[in-house]
Design a protein around this motif. Structure first.
Motif, PDB file in Angstrom:
ATOM      1  N   PRO A  27     -13.032 -11.195  20.130  1.00  0.00           N
ATOM      2  CA  PRO A  27     -12.288 -10.898  18.896  1.00  0.00           C
ATOM      3  C   PRO A  27     -11.984  -9.401  18.782  1.00  0.00           C
ATOM      4  O   PRO A  27     -12.632  -8.572  19.430  1.00  0.00           O
ATOM      5  N   PRO A  28     -11.035  -9.036  17.936  1.00  0.00           N
ATOM      6  CA  PRO A  28     -10.644  -7.629  17.817  1.00  0.00           C
ATOM      7  C   PRO A  28     -11.484  -6.826  16.837  1.00  0.00           C
ATOM      8  O   PRO A  28     -11.185  -5.660  16.592  1.00  0.00           O
ATOM      9  N   TRP A  29     -12.536  -7.416  16.278  1.00  0.00           N
ATOM     10  CA  TRP A  29     -13.204  -6.786  15.139  1.00  0.00           C
ATOM     11  C   TRP A  29     -14.293  -5.790  15.521  1.00  0.00           C
ATOM     12  O   TRP A  29     -14.515  -4.815  14.800  1.00  0.00           O
ATOM     13  N   LEU A  30     -14.986  -6.008  16.629  1.00  0.00           N
ATOM     14  CA  LEU A  30     -16.114  -5.161  17.018  1.00  0.00           C
ATOM     15  C   LEU A  30     -16.072  -4.910  18.522  1.00  0.00           C
ATOM     16  O   LEU A  30     -15.565  -5.746  19.278  1.00  0.00           O
ATOM     17  N   PRO A  31     -16.633  -3.789  18.977  1.00  0.00           N
ATOM     18  CA  PRO A  31     -16.703  -3.554  20.420  1.00  0.00           C
ATOM     19  C   PRO A  31     -17.684  -4.516  21.083  1.00  0.00           C
ATOM     20  O   PRO A  31     -18.510  -5.142  20.424  1.00  0.00           O
ATOM     21  N   VAL A  32     -17.575  -4.624  22.386  1.00  0.00           N
ATOM     22  CA  VAL A  32     -18.459  -5.472  23.185  1.00  0.00           C
ATOM     23  C   VAL A  32     -19.231  -4.600  24.158  1.00  0.00           C
ATOM     24  O   VAL A  32     -18.623  -3.978  25.016  1.00  0.00           O
ATOM     25  N   PRO A  33     -20.579  -4.512  24.046  1.00  0.00           N
ATOM     26  CA  PRO A  33     -21.411  -5.099  22.996  1.00  0.00           C
ATOM     27  C   PRO A  33     -21.278  -4.310  21.692  1.00  0.00           C
ATOM     28  O   PRO A  33     -20.800  -3.176  21.703  1.00  0.00           O
ATOM     29  N   PRO A  34     -21.739  -4.880  20.585  1.00  0.00           N
ATOM     30  CA  PRO A  34     -21.624  -4.187  19.298  1.00  0.00           C
ATOM     31  C   PRO A  34     -22.682  -3.104  19.163  1.00  0.00           C
ATOM     32  O   PRO A  34     -23.734  -3.157  19.807  1.00  0.00           O
ATOM     33  N   THR A  77     -21.497 -12.631  17.905  1.00  0.00           N
ATOM     34  CA  THR A  77     -20.493 -13.129  18.844  1.00  0.00           C
ATOM     35  C   THR A  77     -20.269 -12.136  19.972  1.00  0.00           C
ATOM     36  O   THR A  77     -20.223 -12.502  21.156  1.00  0.00           O
ATOM     37  N   GLU A  78     -20.146 -10.869  19.623  1.00  0.00           N
ATOM     38  CA  GLU A  78     -19.894  -9.839  20.643  1.00  0.00           C
ATOM     39  C   GLU A  78     -21.090  -9.667  21.575  1.00  0.00           C
ATOM     40  O   GLU A  78     -20.903  -9.374  22.769  1.00  0.00           O
ATOM     41  N   SER A  79     -22.295  -9.841  21.065  1.00  0.00           N
ATOM     42  CA  SER A  79     -23.479  -9.780  21.925  1.00  0.00           C
ATOM     43  C   SER A  79     -23.468 -10.921  22.940  1.00  0.00           C
ATOM     44  O   SER A  79     -23.802 -10.740  24.120  1.00  0.00           O
ATOM     45  N   VAL A  80     -23.092 -12.112  22.482  1.00  0.00           N
ATOM     46  CA  VAL A  80     -23.006 -13.264  23.380  1.00  0.00           C
ATOM     47  C   VAL A  80     -21.947 -13.033  24.448  1.00  0.00           C
ATOM     48  O   VAL A  80     -22.167 -13.284  25.642  1.00  0.00           O
ATOM     49  N   ILE A  81     -20.782 -12.536  24.037  1.00  0.00           N
ATOM     50  CA  ILE A  81     -19.699 -12.285  24.993  1.00  0.00           C
ATOM     51  C   ILE A  81     -20.141 -11.267  26.041  1.00  0.00           C
ATOM     52  O   ILE A  81     -19.842 -11.409  27.235  1.00  0.00           O
ATOM     53  N   ASP A  82     -20.849 -10.250  25.620  1.00  0.00           N
ATOM     54  CA  ASP A  82     -21.357  -9.240  26.554  1.00  0.00           C
ATOM     55  C   ASP A  82     -22.265  -9.873  27.602  1.00  0.00           C
ATOM     56  O   ASP A  82     -22.131  -9.609  28.801  1.00  0.00           O
ATOM     57  N   ARG A  83     -23.173 -10.747  27.155  1.00  0.00           N
ATOM     58  CA  ARG A  83     -24.086 -11.386  28.107  1.00  0.00           C
ATOM     59  C   ARG A  83     -23.349 -12.363  29.025  1.00  0.00           C
ATOM     60  O   ARG A  83     -23.656 -12.455  30.219  1.00  0.00           O
ATOM     61  N   ALA A  87     -11.048  -6.963  25.226  1.00  0.00           N
ATOM     62  CA  ALA A  87     -11.906  -6.548  24.122  1.00  0.00           C
ATOM     63  C   ALA A  87     -11.344  -5.259  23.532  1.00  0.00           C
ATOM     64  O   ALA A  87     -10.525  -4.580  24.160  1.00  0.00           O
ATOM     65  N   PRO A  88     -11.768  -4.902  22.315  1.00  0.00           N
ATOM     66  CA  PRO A  88     -11.261  -3.663  21.721  1.00  0.00           C
ATOM     67  C   PRO A  88     -11.531  -2.447  22.600  1.00  0.00           C
ATOM     68  O   PRO A  88     -12.549  -2.393  23.309  1.00  0.00           O
ATOM     69  N   ASP A  89     -10.629  -1.479  22.546  1.00  0.00           N
ATOM     70  CA  ASP A  89     -10.828  -0.230  23.277  1.00  0.00           C
ATOM     71  C   ASP A  89     -12.159   0.394  22.864  1.00  0.00           C
ATOM     72  O   ASP A  89     -12.551   0.348  21.701  1.00  0.00           O
ATOM     73  N   SER A 114     -18.144  -1.080  25.816  1.00  0.00           N
ATOM     74  CA  SER A 114     -18.896  -0.503  26.930  1.00  0.00           C
ATOM     75  C   SER A 114     -19.455  -1.546  27.881  1.00  0.00           C
ATOM     76  O   SER A 114     -20.223  -1.208  28.781  1.00  0.00           O
ATOM     77  N   CYS A 115     -19.083  -2.807  27.715  1.00  0.00           N
ATOM     78  CA  CYS A 115     -19.527  -3.840  28.658  1.00  0.00           C
ATOM     79  C   CYS A 115     -19.062  -3.445  30.063  1.00  0.00           C
ATOM     80  O   CYS A 115     -17.878  -3.179  30.272  1.00  0.00           O
ATOM     81  N   PRO A 116     -19.991  -3.390  31.038  1.00  0.00           N
ATOM     82  CA  PRO A 116     -19.653  -2.839  32.361  1.00  0.00           C
ATOM     83  C   PRO A 116     -18.934  -3.832  33.276  1.00  0.00           C
ATOM     84  O   PRO A 116     -19.388  -4.140  34.385  1.00  0.00           O
ATOM     85  N   VAL A 117     -17.798  -4.327  32.818  1.00  0.00           N
ATOM     86  CA  VAL A 117     -16.967  -5.225  33.620  1.00  0.00           C
ATOM     87  C   VAL A 117     -15.519  -4.755  33.494  1.00  0.00           C
ATOM     88  O   VAL A 117     -15.194  -3.984  32.580  1.00  0.00           O
ATOM     89  N   PRO A 118     -14.624  -5.186  34.381  1.00  0.00           N
ATOM     90  CA  PRO A 118     -13.212  -4.810  34.242  1.00  0.00           C
ATOM     91  C   PRO A 118     -12.648  -5.279  32.902  1.00  0.00           C
ATOM     92  O   PRO A 118     -12.905  -6.403  32.466  1.00  0.00           O
ATOM     93  N   GLN A 119     -11.875  -4.395  32.263  1.00  0.00           N
ATOM     94  CA  GLN A 119     -11.363  -4.695  30.933  1.00  0.00           C
ATOM     95  C   GLN A 119      -9.855  -4.462  30.848  1.00  0.00           C
ATOM     96  O   GLN A 119      -9.289  -3.650  31.574  1.00  0.00           O
ATOM     97  N   VAL A 120      -9.238  -5.199  29.914  1.00  0.00           N
ATOM     98  CA  VAL A 120      -7.838  -4.979  29.579  1.00  0.00           C
ATOM     99  C   VAL A 120      -7.742  -3.703  28.753  1.00  0.00           C
ATOM    100  O   VAL A 120      -8.478  -3.523  27.785  1.00  0.00           O
TER     101      VAL A 120
END
Length: 240
Positions: free
Chosen positions: A8-15, A21-27, A43-45, A48-54
């Motif tokens: 979702p656009p509301w919080l960074p991943v991880p929060p 929700t963002e914690s789950v997505i990070d894991r 994910a929002p700009d 810091s999740c250490p994977v390739p991002q849009v």
């Protein structure tokens, strides 16, 4: 497999603090990469999740949670950037209804909230359109008679990240949001009945959360019942 994962656009991943929700997505993102999959996370700009991002989806906007004028353009841009993936797993509400995946690309969505009067009909329409809807518990799935549930997948944790205490804290704790359906009041009453100190850590930023705290929870504080605020990742585990 090349997987597109939409947060979702509301919080960074991880929060930084609250954001289940963002914690789950990070894991999930970390786990898929460890399993050998190719992943692209939308994910929002600043996430810091250490994977390739849009890139270029905009910064997180927690003050406008739920507003379709934010979520729809975000989802459209995310889906455009994910062209070429083998499957899309979308955690937004608007995305599966307004954005389109190429023919033959499976679309999966997880409902992290209740199938209530607000969300039930939305996810029912998704399932009618062929979106695979995932529930997070058997009970949650049982409350969605009009939704074709593709699977029940519980939220997981990375046990390596969880410190093991000695059990000597001497108190119970509540961790969640300051809203009635999370059971803050009930936690206080249970702790008092058990004569157990209680520490409450809860997100309280939105007007309805503040109102619930002021009207229901705050009058119950005092003695061994304490509100400690909203905690970050490390402080949550320290509390637990």
């Amino acid at each position: 497999m090349k997987i597109g994962l939409v947060a979702p656009p509301w919080l960074p991943v991880p929060p930084g603090q609250y954001g289940g929700t963002e914690s789950v997505i990070d894991r999930v993102a970390r786990g898929l990469v460890r399993a050998g999959h190719e992943l692209l996370l939308a994910a929002p700009d600043g996430s810091s999740c250490p994977v390739p991002q849009v890139a270029g989806l905009g910064t997180a906007d927690a003050d406008r949670i739920g507003q379709v004028v934010i979520e729809i353009p975000y989802a459209l841009a995310a889906y455009e950037a994910l062209r070429g993936v083998d499957i899309v797993h979308d955690h937004t509400v608007a995305g599966p209804l307004c954005a389109r995946v190429p023919d033959g690309v499976p679309l999966v969505t997880t409902n992290h909230g209740p199938f209530d009067e607000n969300l039930g009909s939305i996810y029912a329409e998704m399932s009618r359109r062929g979106v695979a809807v995932v529930a997070i518990s058997a009970h949650q799935a049982s409350t969605a008679p009009d939704v074709r549930i593709a699977a029940v997948i519980h939220h997981g944790i990375d046990v390596a990240d969880v410190p093991v205490g000695d059990g000597g804290g001497g108190y119970a704790c509540f961790l969640g949001r300051m809203v009635p359906d999370k059971g803050v009041r009930e936690a206080v009453l249970a702790a008092r009945a058990a004569e157990m100190p209680l520490r409450i850590a809860a997100k309280m930023r939105e007007p309805e959360e503040e109102q619930y705290f002021e009207e229901v929870v705050q009058p119950l504080l005092g003695g061994n019942i304490e509100y400690v605020g909203e905690l970050d990742h490390e402080d949550k585990y320290e509390l637990l």
